[in-house]
Design an enzyme around this catalytic site. Structure first.
Site, short mmCIF file in Angstrom:
data_model
loop_
_atom_site.label_atom_id
_atom_site.label_comp_id
_atom_site.label_asym_id
_atom_site.label_seq_id
_atom_site.Cartn_x
_atom_site.Cartn_y
_atom_site.Cartn_z
N ILE A 96 0.73 -1.29 0.00
CA ILE A 96 -0.03 -0.13 0.00
C ILE A 96 1.04 1.18 0.08
O ILE A 96 1.43 1.70 1.08
CB ILE A 96 -0.91 -0.09 1.07
N TYR A 97 1.34 1.70 -1.14
CA TYR A 97 2.16 2.65 -1.29
C TYR A 97 1.46 4.04 -1.94
O TYR A 97 0.84 4.31 -2.89
CB TYR A 97 2.90 2.36 -2.59
N ILE A 98 1.63 4.85 -0.95
CA ILE A 98 0.99 6.34 -1.21
C ILE A 98 2.06 7.53 -1.47
O ILE A 98 3.04 7.59 -0.62
CB ILE A 98 0.20 6.87 0.19
N GLY A 106 -6.19 10.74 3.80
CA GLY A 106 -7.46 9.45 4.17
C GLY A 106 -7.36 8.56 3.06
O GLY A 106 -8.37 7.84 2.88
N LEU A 107 -6.46 8.58 2.11
CA LEU A 107 -6.41 7.62 1.08
C LEU A 107 -6.07 6.12 1.68
O LEU A 107 -6.58 5.23 1.10
CB LEU A 107 -5.17 7.84 0.29
N GLY A 108 -5.49 6.04 2.74
CA GLY A 108 -5.04 4.69 3.19
C GLY A 108 -6.35 4.09 3.63
O GLY A 108 -6.78 3.04 3.23
N LYS A 109 -7.17 4.90 4.27
CA LYS A 109 -8.55 4.31 4.81
C LYS A 109 -9.29 3.97 3.60
O LYS A 109 -10.12 3.05 3.52
CB LYS A 109 -9.26 5.30 5.57
N ASN A 135 8.30 1.01 11.63
CA ASN A 135 7.48 1.96 10.95
C ASN A 135 6.31 2.15 11.95
O ASN A 135 5.24 1.95 11.73
CB ASN A 135 6.96 1.50 9.60
N TYR A 142 -2.57 0.90 11.07
CA TYR A 142 -3.07 -0.54 11.09
C TYR A 142 -3.87 -0.84 12.36
O TYR A 142 -5.02 -1.48 12.24
CB TYR A 142 -1.98 -1.66 10.56
#
Length: 172
Positions: A96-98, A106-109, A135, A142
């Site tokens: 999951i690379y932002i 809020g993109l991870g969510k 990390n 998470y």
């Protein structure tokens, strides 16, 4: 902010490579030697390796676009494509690379909502991922999403053995 998620295709391999190298480098270059970073990037994100991953029916890649720019990508694995054999009830979030300019928006969510939908559609009961024990920002994220530690495994950054914590979320 206009967001859309699109499943990646083989023709996207060079974009996946570019975003992979950029985001991995931005996230981990300060904690690792340049030799180990270079060795890892060459091994993990060479075009042949990424093409092989894209052709695997048990793996999927997705881009999230924000205002028509690639903001991040997601790679998931099921069945034999999982980096640890967790069983048929599991879906792995391998990447999951932002991108730096899109972090803390809020993109991870948003990506994890997509992951849960995919896992549910596939009849999976659990989602798992590995995250570097150093990390702290990712670990906190998470935990907020309901993941808990269920194990650990070695991750090699070049010749440097690091520990990834295995985090699991049980789906309702």
């Amino acid at each position: 902010m206009i967001k859309r998620i699109e499943k990646c295709k083989l023709k996207d391999v060079e974009l996946i490579q570019k975003v992979s190298i950029e985001t991995f480098n931005d996230t981990f270059k300060d904690q690792n030697s340049s030799d180990n970073m270079e060795a890892y990037l060459l091994k993990a994100y060479n075009l042949n390796q990424l093409e092989k991953e894209l052709k695997n029916d048990s793996s999927e890649f997705y881009f999230i676009y924000v205002n028509d720019k690639i903001a991040c990508y997601l790679k998931i694995n099921v069945n034999e494509a999982q980096s640890e054999q967790m069983g048929s009830d599991y879906l792995e979030v391998e990447r999951i690379y932002i991108r730096k300019d899109f972090q803390s928006k809020g993109l991870g969510k948003h990506l994890f909502e997509k992951v849960i939908t995919i896992a549910t559609d596939l009849g999976k009961k659990k989602i798992w991922l590995g995250v570097w024990e150093e990390n702290k920002k990712a670990l906190e994220f998470y935990h907020r999403l309901g993941f808990f530690q269920t194990g650990a495994h070695s991750f090699y950054m070049g010749d440097d053995e690091q520990i990834d914590l295995i985090m699991t979320k049980i789906l309702d």
